[in-house]
Design an enzyme around this catalytic site. Sequence first.
Site, short mmCIF file in Angstrom:
data_model
loop_
_atom_site.label_atom_id
_atom_site.label_comp_id
_atom_site.label_asym_id
_atom_site.label_seq_id
_atom_site.Cartn_x
_atom_site.Cartn_y
_atom_site.Cartn_z
N HIS B 272 48.71 35.45 -37.15
CA HIS B 272 48.12 36.56 -37.93
C HIS B 272 49.20 37.46 -38.52
O HIS B 272 50.21 37.74 -37.91
CB HIS B 272 47.08 37.35 -37.13
CG HIS B 272 47.60 38.14 -35.96
ND1 HIS B 272 48.13 39.41 -36.09
CD2 HIS B 272 47.67 37.85 -34.63
CE1 HIS B 272 48.47 39.87 -34.89
NE2 HIS B 272 48.22 38.95 -33.99
N GLU B 318 43.59 40.22 -37.50
CA GLU B 318 43.24 39.66 -36.19
C GLU B 318 42.95 40.80 -35.22
O GLU B 318 41.98 40.76 -34.46
CB GLU B 318 44.41 38.80 -35.67
CG GLU B 318 44.12 38.06 -34.36
CD GLU B 318 44.39 38.87 -33.10
OE1 GLU B 318 43.82 38.53 -32.04
OE2 GLU B 318 45.15 39.85 -33.17
N GLU B 319 43.79 41.83 -35.28
CA GLU B 319 43.78 42.86 -34.24
C GLU B 319 42.48 43.64 -34.16
O GLU B 319 42.05 44.04 -33.09
CB GLU B 319 44.94 43.84 -34.45
CG GLU B 319 46.33 43.23 -34.34
CD GLU B 319 46.68 42.78 -32.92
OE1 GLU B 319 45.83 42.88 -32.03
OE2 GLU B 319 47.82 42.30 -32.72
N HIS B 417 51.47 45.58 -28.74
CA HIS B 417 50.67 46.77 -29.10
C HIS B 417 51.37 48.09 -28.82
O HIS B 417 50.70 49.11 -28.63
CB HIS B 417 49.31 46.75 -28.39
CG HIS B 417 48.43 45.61 -28.77
ND1 HIS B 417 47.10 45.53 -28.42
CD2 HIS B 417 48.67 44.47 -29.47
CE1 HIS B 417 46.58 44.40 -28.89
NE2 HIS B 417 47.51 43.73 -29.53
#
Lengths: 463, 463
Positions: B272, B318-319, B417
């Site tokens: 991604h 994606e996240e 993250h």
Amino acid sequence: MSRLRVVLLAVLICPGGLAATEPLEQLRTAALQDDRAWELVASLTSEIGPRPAGSLNDRRAVAWAVDRMERLGFENVRAEPVVVPHWEAGTTSVEIVTPGPQELHATALGGSVGTTDAGIEAEVIEVADQAALEAADPATIEGKIVFVNHRMERRKDGSDYGNVVKARGSAAWVVAEKGGLAVVIRSVGTGPHRFPHTGGMRRREGQYPPIPAAALAVPDADILEYQLRGGSAVRLRLRMTSRRLPDAVSANVIGEIVGRERPDEVVLLAAHLDSWGLGTGAVDDGAGCAIVMAAAKLVAELPERPKRTLRVLLTANEEFGLTGARAYAEAYADSMEKHYLALESDFGAGRVWRFDRRFGATGEALAHRMLSALSELGVADGPNDATGGPDLSPLRTFLVPVVELQQDGTYYFDYHHTADDTLDKVDPEALRQNVAAFALVAFLAAEADETLRPIPAYPPRKR
Amino acid sequence: MSRLRVVLLAVLICPGGLAATEPLEQLRTAALQDDRAWELVASLTSEIGPRPAGSLNDRRAVAWAVDRMERLGFENVRAEPVVVPHWEAGTTSVEIVTPGPQELHATALGGSVGTTDAGIEAEVIEVADQAALEAADPATIEGKIVFVNHRMERRKDGSDYGNVVKARGSAAWVVAEKGGLAVVIRSVGTGPHRFPHTGGMRRREGQYPPIPAAALAVPDADILEYQLRGGSAVRLRLRMTSRRLPDAVSANVIGEIVGRERPDEVVLLAAHLDSWGLGTGAVDDGAGCAIVMAAAKLVAELPERPKRTLRVLLTANEEFGLTGARAYAEAYADSMEKHYLALESDFGAGRVWRFDRRFGATGEALAHRMLSALSELGVADGPNDATGGPDLSPLRTFLVPVVELQQDGTYYFDYHHTADDTLDKVDPEALRQNVAAFALVAFLAAEADETLRPIPAYPPRKR
């Protein structure tokens, strides 16, 4: 046979030596099981947190230290007021404007002026280090933001700090003189994490440099370097709200274990209570405060008070100009000859690995007893050229004998002066070993009969 | 004799096997010397940086990917528009008001609403984890800020993430239902550094939880825990400017190496392109993008094109909801049966250590050839129950065969993250090993004659 072995043998043979080992054994055993240093640094960092000189938290820390010393049973506990500078780091925004817009992680260097709200936008010029900056043609600097892209090497003794910190201290002065608009440095630190390292800049005649200065986290310096290598002009924008505020009142906090025979003679155990504003000041220098407090407390718990007084000194504002240490030296100038020995803890909480000192020739036997006591903690012999830590530097003119218990600083500069300087970076076991080492040295000094003066002269401008 | 040894022997004995090893050897050798993956991830992270879905940088990343694929000689390069949600993290301030005032390092959880300028101030109640929160009496939650003080364990396969991430996804829903005002969680991560970890929260009927939710960095969760253990009520103040913005247009970026014999059959290599806004998205998932691009490029450089088409898919968002992956599955629903195999790289850049797949019984021989090719890279055999990564999850209903090259995730959740997800966290050597593994598997799949379907059924609700 090594000098150390002779000493150990002497201790074993001499009945006086045998008797003298009892309190040492007690101290060592107690220290290695004692969690008071941990409790102290946990409390200071978790309840007070960042405590830059002059801030509200600085005053909270002074109150905390007085309270803790009283609760530990120290005598003559006092907060001696010290007027300190008050600088606020504020917020720091450094962004690449072109070619690849990106916000970089940065922090103001200690003492930096801020910018206007609009900030400063200019092309960046990179220099390798402070020497390259000094050699640079002013025509290349004028109107630019200068990026000092030095790198600090990881060493056990942290000795590369001295090389790289020059730019932190002085780059802004040189850039300003050459007509540059601002300076950003690659952080003076060894950590790979995204924490910019702050730290004080040099003053000249009491003033800080007239242009803004910031440090980039190491990964952010890499990003800037990458874009500079791309060949296009790179433009940066700096916005900083850092500013000087009126001087404020802080304090040196002092507590004593009064000696039984020579109460006017002092073994000084120093650390600094203030911290920078980013982290919670665990390795710098909450650990040091905890080590000296716990070590003195352990000596106080021996069956008999030591001959001399142990004085714990938690100084105000080490970080931003050694104000508290200077104030102490001034206030106690008349009793400096009564300072038998001084030692300081201000290099984190890594294990003590070497015993350095600066003793006169008549102090050799005491040095041997100290080394003998420390050897079980894994501490090796070091040179007789110790200078003491930063807070002891104002004592140099008084030629006070010093011990430096060298700590393992391999990881110290990963955390030092960053937001990541938090409690979890302190190893409880290493902390206990530090307490043991300080307690042993403090006790032996407080009991010794030798004269440690005159100490070998300090070389000019060392450190 | 192990299954692996039988396979190796078969390769050595069978002349066809010997011939087939030539391109494999070439791929492996080339991949282990190739720095294009490194150059790609360096460029993406250093020139573009953080690229959350819907942001300006997200669009810059799409343009970057199209440009890079074209420069690498991919065919049918295209950006297929995808409408993505656009959430801005804004600034997050979490401070302990009493008893020990301190600013904590925190970040908004993905999808969180913000607060008013005044923020939310309330007493904190601690719960051990999501299960404890669910079991808690609403009377203890009402009017409070809930602190979920779970801890994530470091594991090579990252499998504790699934346990702890439940609270990140759902705690705010439960707290809101029980009348709580806000939630702060101990970061879902394994790093000891002062970086809060963000990540998406669960939606219900397209909506995010109605109360603010933030994650505290691990050292800051420790500070809050310390003060809670002190026995006094602890009050927190949250101020967050996070907000949803109108949906924006991003894109899935696709490039192909068209097959020489069965160009309509596809081996899909996915990663991604988006990232969270804190770091530069190096391990998540710049490395994955670089791995699949470099692997396909290496296959394209063999003397002969493979039979099937290699399709590199860099997904949008994606996240924050797998939007790009869902859009791909929808757009290509009609050709899903032509997807011979899919694989994804979205677990950082740690070395590949295990070969998992989900093949039908007739795919066993191909699995053996893949394992044989991978074994020189130190990759061990894994189970036939792979599920693919998150971006392959919309392909499950189409029962597309998948390979999962399991990476060493021991340190992945230190960076994932967080602001610390930067280029320096990628190990160039491990990256090359990943490229080699992906290139080998992609090539063997593109050449294979076996049928991999029907695959074993997916268990209900796995992952």
